[in-house]
Design a protein around this motif. Structure first.
Motif, PDB file in Angstrom:
ATOM      1  N   ALA A   1     -70.506 -15.216 -17.302  1.00 51.48           N
ATOM      2  CA  ALA A   1     -71.423 -14.599 -16.344  1.00 51.48           C
ATOM      3  C   ALA A   1     -70.620 -13.970 -15.210  1.00 51.48           C
ATOM      4  N   TYR A   2     -70.990 -12.737 -14.826  1.00 52.78           N
ATOM      5  CA  TYR A   2     -70.350 -12.024 -13.731  1.00 52.78           C
ATOM      6  C   TYR A   2     -71.431 -11.449 -12.835  1.00 52.78           C
ATOM      7  N   THR A   3     -71.331 -11.695 -11.524  1.00 50.50           N
ATOM      8  CA  THR A   3     -72.295 -11.167 -10.570  1.00 50.50           C
ATOM      9  C   THR A   3     -71.796  -9.842 -10.023  1.00 50.50           C
ATOM     10  N   VAL A   4     -72.588  -8.809 -10.167  1.00 51.86           N
ATOM     11  CA  VAL A   4     -72.217  -7.448  -9.780  1.00 51.86           C
ATOM     12  C   VAL A   4     -72.109  -7.313  -8.264  1.00 51.86           C
ATOM     13  N   GLN A   5     -71.040  -6.656  -7.821  1.00 51.30           N
ATOM     14  CA  GLN A   5     -70.822  -6.347  -6.412  1.00 51.30           C
ATOM     15  C   GLN A   5     -71.282  -4.920  -6.138  1.00 51.30           C
ATOM     16  N   ARG A   6     -71.452  -4.580  -4.893  1.00 53.50           N
ATOM     17  CA  ARG A   6     -71.960  -3.266  -4.508  1.00 53.50           C
ATOM     18  C   ARG A   6     -71.126  -2.120  -5.079  1.00 53.50           C
ATOM     19  N   SER A   7     -69.823  -2.218  -5.055  1.00 53.67           N
ATOM     20  CA  SER A   7     -68.956  -1.113  -5.472  1.00 53.67           C
ATOM     21  C   SER A   7     -68.629  -1.123  -6.969  1.00 53.67           C
ATOM     22  N   ASP A   8     -69.181  -2.061  -7.720  1.00 55.40           N
ATOM     23  CA  ASP A   8     -68.858  -2.170  -9.141  1.00 55.40           C
ATOM     24  C   ASP A   8     -69.392  -1.002  -9.968  1.00 55.40           C
ATOM     25  N   VAL A   9     -68.580  -0.595 -10.914  1.00 53.23           N
ATOM     26  CA  VAL A   9     -68.938   0.413 -11.911  1.00 53.23           C
ATOM     27  C   VAL A   9     -68.682  -0.234 -13.262  1.00 53.23           C
ATOM     28  N   LEU A  10     -69.573  -0.019 -14.206  1.00 54.47           N
ATOM     29  CA  LEU A  10     -69.502  -0.699 -15.493  1.00 54.47           C
ATOM     30  C   LEU A  10     -68.149  -0.514 -16.187  1.00 54.47           C
ATOM     31  N   VAL A  11     -67.608   0.692 -16.159  1.00 59.01           N
ATOM     32  CA  VAL A  11     -66.318   0.948 -16.817  1.00 59.01           C
ATOM     33  C   VAL A  11     -65.203   0.124 -16.170  1.00 59.01           C
ATOM     34  N   ARG A  12     -65.221  -0.012 -14.855  1.00 56.29           N
ATOM     35  CA  ARG A  12     -64.191  -0.812 -14.166  1.00 56.29           C
ATOM     36  C   ARG A  12     -64.345  -2.299 -14.460  1.00 56.29           C
ATOM     37  N   ILE A  13     -65.585  -2.766 -14.536  1.00 52.13           N
ATOM     38  CA  ILE A  13     -65.812  -4.175 -14.893  1.00 52.13           C
ATOM     39  C   ILE A  13     -65.248  -4.428 -16.284  1.00 52.13           C
ATOM     40  N   ALA A  14     -65.537  -3.516 -17.215  1.00 52.87           N
ATOM     41  CA  ALA A  14     -65.047  -3.660 -18.592  1.00 52.87           C
ATOM     42  C   ALA A  14     -63.527  -3.693 -18.624  1.00 52.87           C
ATOM     43  N   LYS A  15     -62.890  -2.801 -17.890  1.00 58.37           N
ATOM     44  CA  LYS A  15     -61.425  -2.751 -17.871  1.00 58.37           C
ATOM     45  C   LYS A  15     -60.847  -4.031 -17.272  1.00 58.37           C
ATOM     46  N   ARG A  16     -61.459  -4.501 -16.194  1.00 57.66           N
ATOM     47  CA  ARG A  16     -60.984  -5.717 -15.529  1.00 57.66           C
ATOM     48  C   ARG A  16     -61.051  -6.933 -16.463  1.00 57.66           C
ATOM     49  N   PHE A  17     -62.081  -6.982 -17.302  1.00 54.71           N
ATOM     50  CA  PHE A  17     -62.284  -8.130 -18.179  1.00 54.71           C
ATOM     51  C   PHE A  17     -61.865  -7.858 -19.621  1.00 54.71           C
ATOM     52  N   ASN A  18     -61.110  -6.779 -19.820  1.00 53.61           N
ATOM     53  CA  ASN A  18     -60.516  -6.466 -21.119  1.00 53.61           C
ATOM     54  C   ASN A  18     -61.553  -6.397 -22.240  1.00 53.61           C
ATOM     55  N   CYS A  19     -62.632  -5.658 -21.973  1.00 53.58           N
ATOM     56  CA  CYS A  19     -63.646  -5.431 -22.991  1.00 53.58           C
ATOM     57  C   CYS A  19     -64.166  -4.008 -22.810  1.00 53.58           C
ATOM     58  N   SER A  20     -65.015  -3.546 -23.689  1.00 51.03           N
ATOM     59  CA  SER A  20     -65.554  -2.196 -23.563  1.00 51.03           C
ATOM     60  C   SER A  20     -66.917  -2.243 -22.870  1.00 51.03           C
ATOM     61  N   TYR A  21     -67.286  -1.102 -22.268  1.00 49.57           N
ATOM     62  CA  TYR A  21     -68.603  -1.057 -21.634  1.00 49.57           C
ATOM     63  C   TYR A  21     -69.698  -1.222 -22.684  1.00 49.57           C
ATOM     64  N   SER A  22     -69.458  -0.751 -23.905  1.00 43.65           N
ATOM     65  CA  SER A  22     -70.478  -0.924 -24.953  1.00 43.65           C
ATOM     66  C   SER A  22     -70.644  -2.399 -25.319  1.00 43.65           C
ATOM     67  N   ASP A  23     -69.556  -3.178 -25.268  1.00 46.36           N
ATOM     68  CA  ASP A  23     -69.660  -4.622 -25.507  1.00 46.36           C
ATOM     69  C   ASP A  23     -70.497  -5.291 -24.419  1.00 46.36           C
ATOM     70  N   ILE A  24     -70.309  -4.847 -23.169  1.00 41.24           N
ATOM     71  CA  ILE A  24     -71.101  -5.399 -22.061  1.00 41.24           C
ATOM     72  C   ILE A  24     -72.573  -5.035 -22.259  1.00 41.24           C
ATOM     73  N   MET A  25     -72.835  -3.799 -22.666  1.00 43.61           N
ATOM     74  CA  MET A  25     -74.212  -3.371 -22.898  1.00 43.61           C
ATOM     75  C   MET A  25     -74.858  -4.208 -24.001  1.00 43.61           C
ATOM     76  N   LYS A  26     -74.118  -4.461 -25.082  1.00 47.73           N
ATOM     77  CA  LYS A  26     -74.649  -5.283 -26.182  1.00 47.73           C
ATOM     78  C   LYS A  26     -74.915  -6.716 -25.728  1.00 47.73           C
ATOM     79  N   ALA A  27     -73.986  -7.284 -24.958  1.00 49.32           N
ATOM     80  CA  ALA A  27     -74.138  -8.666 -24.490  1.00 49.32           C
ATOM     81  C   ALA A  27     -75.336  -8.820 -23.564  1.00 49.32           C
ATOM     82  N   ASN A  28     -75.748  -7.709 -22.928  1.00 53.34           N
ATOM     83  CA  ASN A  28     -76.880  -7.731 -22.010  1.00 53.34           C
ATOM     84  C   ASN A  28     -78.125  -7.084 -22.611  1.00 53.34           C
ATOM     85  N   HIS A  29     -78.105  -6.880 -23.936  1.00 52.53           N
ATOM     86  CA  HIS A  29     -79.257  -6.375 -24.687  1.00 52.53           C
ATOM     87  C   HIS A  29     -79.757  -5.036 -24.165  1.00 52.53           C
TER      88      HIS A  29
END
Length: 75
Positions: A21-49
């Motif tokens: 679980a990751y809580t989004v911060q004001r300046s967060d962008v999905l691509v940067r979150i994905a890069k930070r956690f070594n996954c793709s934005y599409s993987d994040i989208m799938k994990a969040n349905h």
């Protein structure tokens, strides 16, 4: 949990692997979150349905996202 914090407990999200679980911060962008956690934005989208277009998936401040777990995540 504070904004931008990570909860390393495993959730019950129906993905191919465990999630964190990751809580989004004001300046967060999905691509940067994905890069930070070594996954793709599409993987994040799938994990969040989310099945829509990636450009329309804008996580709100304070929203908790499920991130696919990898062995190289920051602590």
């Amino acid at each position: 949990m504070t904004a931008g914090s990570v909860d390393n407990s495993v959730s019950g999200a129906p993905t191919s692997g465990a999630t964190t679980a990751y809580t989004v911060q004001r300046s967060d962008v999905l691509v940067r979150i994905a890069k930070r956690f070594n996954c793709s934005y599409s993987d994040i989208m799938k994990a969040n349905h989310y099945g829509g277009e990636p450009n329309t998936f804008l996580p709100a401040d304070g929203k908790t996202l499920q991130l696919p777990t990898t062995s190289n995540q920051p602590s």
